[in-house]
Design a protein around this motif. Structure first.
Motif, short mmCIF file in Angstrom:
data_model
loop_
_atom_site.label_atom_id
_atom_site.label_comp_id
_atom_site.label_asym_id
_atom_site.label_seq_id
_atom_site.Cartn_x
_atom_site.Cartn_y
_atom_site.Cartn_z
N PRO A 101 34.22 45.35 47.35
CA PRO A 101 33.80 44.34 46.37
C PRO A 101 33.23 43.13 47.08
CG PRO A 101 36.19 44.40 46.56
CD PRO A 101 35.68 45.57 47.34
N PRO A 102 32.34 42.39 46.42
CA PRO A 102 31.79 41.18 47.04
C PRO A 102 32.91 40.23 47.44
CG PRO A 102 30.63 41.71 44.99
CD PRO A 102 31.83 42.61 45.06
N LEU A 103 32.68 39.50 48.49
CA LEU A 103 33.66 38.51 48.93
C LEU A 103 33.78 37.41 47.89
CD1 LEU A 103 32.78 38.10 52.71
CD2 LEU A 103 34.66 39.42 51.72
N LEU A 104 34.99 36.93 47.71
CA LEU A 104 35.22 35.77 46.85
C LEU A 104 34.91 34.49 47.61
CD1 LEU A 104 38.61 36.87 45.26
CD2 LEU A 104 36.33 37.02 44.24
N PRO A 105 34.68 33.39 46.89
CA PRO A 105 34.48 32.12 47.60
C PRO A 105 35.63 31.82 48.54
CG PRO A 105 34.00 31.88 45.26
CD PRO A 105 34.61 33.23 45.43
N ASP A 141 39.04 40.81 38.27
CA ASP A 141 39.61 41.92 37.50
C ASP A 141 39.52 41.65 35.99
OD1 ASP A 141 41.61 40.12 36.88
OD2 ASP A 141 43.26 41.46 37.45
N ARG A 142 38.63 40.73 35.64
CA ARG A 142 38.33 40.44 34.24
C ARG A 142 39.57 39.95 33.49
NH1 ARG A 142 33.75 45.16 33.03
NH2 ARG A 142 32.78 44.95 35.09
N GLU A 147 46.35 37.95 32.32
CA GLU A 147 46.96 38.39 31.06
C GLU A 147 48.38 38.90 31.29
OE1 GLU A 147 46.27 41.80 27.63
OE2 GLU A 147 44.55 41.14 28.84
N ARG A 148 48.57 39.69 32.35
CA ARG A 148 49.93 40.19 32.66
C ARG A 148 50.88 39.03 32.92
NH1 ARG A 148 46.95 44.34 35.28
NH2 ARG A 148 46.86 43.13 37.20
N TRP A 149 50.42 38.06 33.70
CA TRP A 149 51.27 36.91 34.00
C TRP A 149 51.64 36.17 32.72
CZ3 TRP A 149 53.94 34.77 37.93
CH2 TRP A 149 54.32 33.43 37.79
N LEU A 150 50.68 35.92 31.86
CA LEU A 150 50.93 35.17 30.63
C LEU A 150 51.87 35.92 29.68
CD1 LEU A 150 47.25 34.01 30.22
CD2 LEU A 150 49.19 32.48 30.62
N GLU A 151 51.83 37.25 29.75
CA GLU A 151 52.72 38.05 28.90
C GLU A 151 54.15 38.05 29.41
OE1 GLU A 151 50.20 41.63 26.86
OE2 GLU A 151 50.59 41.80 29.01
#
Length: 290
Positions: free
Chosen positions: A8-12, A213-214, A219-223
């Motif tokens: 995957p492209p590198l993140l900043p 990861d869109r 979302e998992r954390w918030l749940e």
């Protein structure tokens, strides 16, 4: 025959892979006397110290404690200005290194499993120009091969949590207090000695990680992460602009729904949406008096 797999492209601010080309460029342009490069960065650090020494204490401790981001940002800006018009041999070497494709960038990650750390990547080298911001008796600058530096990218929110607990002594909660910001800033952290609780993390890397990861990790954390205690939530909400607060009595569901809506609308690929959320975050920070 299966198509080749692509990384995957590198993140900043993510460390770029040290391939043969980067190793060769580093050796060719910067592989002379290590003391020269070290001395050059020490001189830049002294300039940054003079410029930043008036910053208020971080975590209740005087400069340079806790100021790795500010020091690294200031020094990197000075370096880029110098390389625009190189005046000494080490600057000419660095300029030639970059012109031939050498990587020169700021990087951020978890250092040796203990700290969040800002540093510089110079091809195959790791240059920590704020090495004394946790243990102030350590040398101000450390230059190592990247492979032995111990700096790794944050993998996910659980990795972030582990490091924040260890480094900041933080307690982390789900951000149910500003649901529209939750896809990018899903964490509320409370740390001893800090002025106020904060949403995490507004750095470019973590925003990119949430988008990659869109918003599924968010979302998992918030749940599943604990909600902030009622007294803490009330204090935080008092400083949050009204249009960013929950609209219903079910803030956890609102925060989770914000991730799902953002994913369905492809907000992860929309720079204007990201910019708008960051501007909302800055409004929130001003309201909190940060």
């Amino acid at each position: 025959m299966s198509p080749p797999l692509h990384s995957p492209p590198l993140l900043p601010q993510q460390i770029a892979p040290v391939d043969e080309r980067q190793s060769a460029l580093t050796a060719r342009h910067l592989g002379g006397d290590p003391a020269v490069l070290y001395g050059y960065f020490m001189a830049l650090r002294e300039e940054s110290d003079r410029a930043l020494a008036g910053l208020p204490p971080a975590g209740g401790k005087p400069y340079p404690y806790g100021r790795c981001e500010e020091i690294t940002r200031d020094l990197f800006a000075r370096l880029l200005q110098r390389l625009a018009q190189p005046a000494v041999p080490v600057e000419r070497a660095l300029r030639a290194f970059v012109e031939e494709g050498g990587v020169l960038q700021s990087v951020w990650g978890v250092l040796r499993g203990q700290y969040f750390q800002n540093a510089l990547q110079i091809g195959a080298l790791y240059a920590d120009v704020s090495n004394d911001t946790v243990v102030v008796t350590k040398p101000k600058v450390e230059i190592l091969p990247i492979e032995s530096s111990g700096l790794v990218p944050v993998r996910d929110l659980d990795h972030f949590r582990q490091t924040a607990e260890r480094y900041w002594g933080a307690t982390l909660y789900a951000n149910h207090l500003a649901p529209t910001l939750a896809p990018l800033l899903p964490v509320l952290s409370v740390s001893p000695g800090r002025l106020a609780p904060g949403l995490q993390s507004a750095c470019d890397y973590m925003i990119g990680l949430m988008c990659r990861d869109r918003f599924r990790d968010a979302e998992r954390w918030l749940e599943t992460a604990p909600a902030p205690p009622a007294e803490l939530a009330a204090a935080c909400l008092a400083a949050i602009p009204a249009d960013l607060r929950p609209l219903t009595g079910q803030p956890r569901l609102e925060a989770v729904a914000a991730c799902r809506r953002a994913r369905e609308a492809a907000c992860w690929a929309d720079p204007d949406w990201r910019t708008a959320r960051v501007l909302d975050y800055l409004r929130l920070m001003r309201g909190a008096g940060s």
